[in-house]
Design an enzyme around this catalytic site. Structure first.
Site, mmCIF file in Angstrom:
data_model
loop_
_atom_site.group_PDB
_atom_site.id
_atom_site.type_symbol
_atom_site.label_atom_id
_atom_site.label_comp_id
_atom_site.label_asym_id
_atom_site.label_seq_id
_atom_site.Cartn_x
_atom_site.Cartn_y
_atom_site.Cartn_z
ATOM 1 C CB SER A 296 -0.893 0.003 1.243
ATOM 2 O OG SER A 296 -0.083 0.090 2.395
ATOM 3 C CD GLU B 163 4.950 -2.596 -8.041
ATOM 4 O OE1 GLU B 163 5.727 -3.546 -8.110
ATOM 5 O OE2 GLU B 163 3.743 -2.667 -8.326
ATOM 6 C CB CYS C 226 0.750 -3.108 -9.198
ATOM 7 S SG CYS C 226 1.721 -4.449 -9.841
HETATM 8 P P1 NAP Z 1 0.371 -3.375 3.135
HETATM 9 O O1 NAP Z 1 -0.697 -3.142 4.117
HETATM 10 O O2 NAP Z 1 1.121 -2.178 2.686
HETATM 11 O O3 NAP Z 1 1.363 -4.457 3.780
HETATM 12 C C1 NAP Z 1 2.460 -4.973 3.061
HETATM 13 C C2 NAP Z 1 3.559 -5.378 4.021
HETATM 14 O O4 NAP Z 1 4.135 -4.206 4.569
HETATM 15 C C3 NAP Z 1 3.100 -6.229 5.190
HETATM 16 O O5 NAP Z 1 4.118 -7.169 5.446
HETATM 17 C C4 NAP Z 1 2.993 -5.247 6.331
HETATM 18 O O6 NAP Z 1 3.353 -5.793 7.570
HETATM 19 C C5 NAP Z 1 4.043 -4.236 5.980
HETATM 20 N N1 NAP Z 1 3.686 -2.896 6.439
HETATM 21 C C6 NAP Z 1 2.652 -2.139 6.007
HETATM 22 N N2 NAP Z 1 2.646 -0.967 6.642
HETATM 23 C C7 NAP Z 1 3.707 -0.978 7.467
HETATM 24 C C8 NAP Z 1 4.223 -0.052 8.393
HETATM 25 N N3 NAP Z 1 3.647 1.123 8.595
HETATM 26 N N4 NAP Z 1 5.329 -0.396 9.090
HETATM 27 C C9 NAP Z 1 5.927 -1.598 8.889
HETATM 28 N N5 NAP Z 1 5.466 -2.511 8.035
HETATM 29 C C10 NAP Z 1 4.370 -2.217 7.346
HETATM 30 O O7 NAP Z 1 -0.167 -4.062 1.813
HETATM 31 P P2 NAP Z 1 -1.127 -5.335 1.603
HETATM 32 O O8 NAP Z 1 -1.426 -5.990 2.881
HETATM 33 O O9 NAP Z 1 -0.482 -6.144 0.556
HETATM 34 O O10 NAP Z 1 -2.430 -4.719 0.957
HETATM 35 C C11 NAP Z 1 -3.140 -3.601 1.487
HETATM 36 C C12 NAP Z 1 -3.476 -2.626 0.387
HETATM 37 O O11 NAP Z 1 -2.298 -2.308 -0.356
HETATM 38 C C13 NAP Z 1 -4.435 -3.138 -0.687
HETATM 39 O O12 NAP Z 1 -5.760 -3.013 -0.333
HETATM 40 C C14 NAP Z 1 -4.072 -2.295 -1.861
HETATM 41 O O13 NAP Z 1 -4.752 -1.075 -1.803
HETATM 42 C C15 NAP Z 1 -2.605 -2.032 -1.710
HETATM 43 N N6 NAP Z 1 -1.766 -2.874 -2.585
HETATM 44 C C16 NAP Z 1 -1.312 -2.335 -3.726
HETATM 45 C C17 NAP Z 1 -0.505 -3.082 -4.547
HETATM 46 C C18 NAP Z 1 0.035 -2.503 -5.791
HETATM 47 O O14 NAP Z 1 0.807 -3.187 -6.435
HETATM 48 N N7 NAP Z 1 -0.297 -1.291 -6.160
HETATM 49 C C19 NAP Z 1 -0.162 -4.394 -4.235
HETATM 50 C C20 NAP Z 1 -0.651 -4.934 -3.038
HETATM 51 C C21 NAP Z 1 -1.453 -4.150 -2.230
HETATM 52 P P3 NAP Z 1 2.307 -6.368 8.642
HETATM 53 O O15 NAP Z 1 2.096 -7.792 8.242
HETATM 54 O O16 NAP Z 1 3.001 -6.234 9.946
HETATM 55 O O17 NAP Z 1 1.070 -5.530 8.547
#
Ligand code: NAP
Length: 524
Positions: free
Chosen positions: A242, A265, A302
């Site tokens: 995200s 990304e 993405c």
């Molecule tokens: P995410 O919430 O960003 O999490 C991805 C990884 O990063 C997880 O391992 C998470 O750890 C870690 N993380 C996130 N925020 C953090 C922080 N503030 N500090 C430390 N670590 C952190 O992404 P997601 O779970 O894959 O998906 C959530 C949203 O991201 C989706 O709904 C979508 O909108 C977006 N997304 C976009 C793409 C793209 O390619 N554009 C791809 C995937 C997702 P934890 O396990 O500890 O939470």
């Protein structure tokens, strides 16, 4: 193998302390066994220290040795594809065929990097011979090449549980560059992570790599991930997820005593510009192709096309067909509950916009299900409402109608950095669209003519990156062989004796690589 839910700290398994949940089957909401065990602070520290000491050995491995390691990882994954194909759908909601296809892509990436480092020219070796007699000042002997940065923390993605996960593109490119990797596993697919991590560790042992060249830690609540980014042993970060997560890690990295690069990304809506000449008789075929791209993988790519700029006067047939296909479409299981909820929230936000029409939506209240959706608004409304540019991660798109070329250019100028931008029209249109192409080139990492952005080829000329917020550094790509450059930096060696130089920079060029010698490229 039987899953234990434990981290890999070098060649050993972490004991962990407490559970940080388990995989949840997104189709049913049921918890899968085993529980995932969070790495303790001491285990994270141990993985970091092992990575730092492994770096001193691994950085000196030859291209051929690193290639053998990368190929062994690919072979070990190949040996467990059936296990991946069985576990993967339960953890991700993705079909078995996708698990097999993505395993193939993951192995292909590893083998591509193996071939790259085995060939060796990627290090961009440059030799400027000394000119002791040069006037008015002598010139020194100066040679440069790319060297690895150091241990890299990789955050596995949820939406590519193999190709952007434990042994995905970030890991493969960092290992190829000569950097040990500590993976923060994604909590959505811990079983797959464990299966693949075991394949990597076995490959490291079998090919004589130092312990610590690879570790994988489990942990929720952000603490484990943040500890990695703050750790002095870590010299770069790879992330897919995200915008909020990527931005948080960028900020942490920038605040360190020694700031480090974060290659994140994050968010993209991948605009598709439709010109008049692409419509008319072709409207329905174009709508069918658009629908296919929009709904592929339940829109969880993405590169999903989340935005269309389309001429107002000609748009009806296209919009009508896209809406018809969408209304007749099916819901699909989304990757996890959080992503499903975020998708539903994104749809609700668009529904709450008075100037946005909902053309079609397949409602999706069942557990974990997301249905396709098409919305429409005008250029005038889009240009004054920033909320309409937010990524809605899933199979939803927004059609924006424009009335003139000037309005289209204004739309193109208004968008933020993107992974891709596509243009549909005739070749003549395209040739006359210089100003628009110029604008789009400043906005996106990949420009597409008469095609759709989904389907990212893994090859030497792929750019899967783009200006912020699509990525944190628009000079980089996370797909394709150029991804290796994120984890290396150039070092110059001035007046070094031959024996003290890396093999790539010695006069004899025993590695037979392409080099620039006194400004001339060649195998010399
Ligand atoms: P995410 O919430 O960003 O999490 C991805 C990884 O990063 C997880 O391992 C998470 O750890 C870690 N993380 C996130 N925020 C953090 C922080 N503030 N500090 C430390 N670590 C952190 O992404 P997601 O779970 O894959 O998906 C959530 C949203 O991201 C989706 O709904 C979508 O909108 C977006 N997304 C976009 C793409 C793209 O390619 N554009 C791809 C995937 C997702 P934890 O396990 O500890 O939470």
């Amino acid at each position: 193998m039987s899953l234990t839910g434990q981290s890999f700290i070098g060649f050993s398994r972490g004991a962990g302390s407490e559970t940080c949940g388990s995989a949840i089957n997104p189709a049913t909401g049921e918890a899968l066994t085993p529980n995932t065990i969070a790495a303790t602070d001491a285990e994270v520290q141990q993985a970091l220290e092992l990575a730092a000491s492994a770096f001193q050995v691994y950085r000196e491995k030859s291209g051929a040795e690193k290639a053998a390691f990368l190929r062994a990882i690919a072979d070990n994954i190949e040996a467990v594809v059936d296990t991946i194909a069985e576990r993967g759908p339960q953890e991700t909601g993705l079909p078995e065929a996708r698990m097999r296809g993505e395993s193939g892509r993951t192995m292909g990436q590893l083998r591509m990097f193996a071939a790259l480092v085995e060939e060796g020219s990627w290090v961009d070796a440059r030799i400027e011979n000394a000119q002791p007699d040069r006037q008015p000042l002598p010139k020194v002997d100066l040679r440069s090449m790319l060297r690895p940065l150091g241990p890299v923390a990789v955050f596995a993605a949820s939406n590519f549980p193999l190709a952007f996960s434990v042994a995905g593109g970030d890991t493969a490119s960092a290992l190829a560059a000569g950097c040990p990797v500590v993976v923060k596993a994604h909590s959505s697919h811990p079983g797959l992570s464990e299966i693949v991590a075991e394949a990597v560790v076995k490959a490291a042992q079998d090919t004589g790599m130092p312990e610590g060249v690879f570790s994988m830690v489990f942990g929720g609540g952000r603490t484990v991930g943040q500890a990695l980014v703050k750790a002095p042993q870590i010299k770069a970060v790879g992330f897919t997820g995200s915008l909020a997560g990527g931005r948080a890690l960028m900020d942490i990295a920038a605040q360190r005593e020694e700031p480090i690069p974060v290659y994140a990304e994050m968010s993209a809506i991948n605009p598709v510009v439709v010109l008049n000449s692409a419509l008319g008789e072709s409207s329905e075929a174009l709508a069918e192709a658009a629908y296919g791209s929009l709904t592929m993988g339940v829109g969880q790519f993405c590169t999903n096309p989340g935005l269309f700029f389309i001429p107002a006067v000609e748009s009806d047939a296209f919009a009508h067909k896209l809406a018809e296909l969408t209304a007749a479409g099916a819901t699909g299981t989304m990757l996890n509950e959080g992503i499903c909820q975020a998708y539903r929230d994104g749809i609700a936000a668009l529904q709450g916009q008075s100037a946005v029409d909902q053309l079609a939506l397949v409602p999706s209240e069942a557990t974990g299900q997301g249905g396709p959706a098409v919305f429409r608004t005008t250029a005038a409304e889009f240009l004054k409402n920033e909320a309409l540019t937010n990524e809605v991660f899933g199979p939803a798109t927004l059609l924006v109608t424009y009335h003139s070329e000037a309005e289209l250019l204004e739309l193109c100028r208004s968008i933020e950095g993107q992974l891709t931008a596509s243009v549909h029209g005739s070749a003549e249109d395209f040739e006359g669209a210089g100003e628009m192409i110029q604008i789009l080139e400043q906005k996106a990492g990949r420009l597409i003519f008469n095609g759709f952005p989904t389907g990212v080829e893994v090859c030497h000329s792929m750019v899967h990156g783009g200006p912020f917020p699509s990525t944190s550094d628009g000079r980089s790509t996370s797909v394709g062989s150029m991804a290796i450059f994120r984890f290396a930096r150039a070092v110059s060696y001035q007046s070094f004796p031959q024996a003290a130089l890396p093999a790539e920079l010695r006069d004899d060029n025993t590695l037979d690589i392409f080099r620039m010698v006194d400004g001339v490229q060649g195998k010399h």
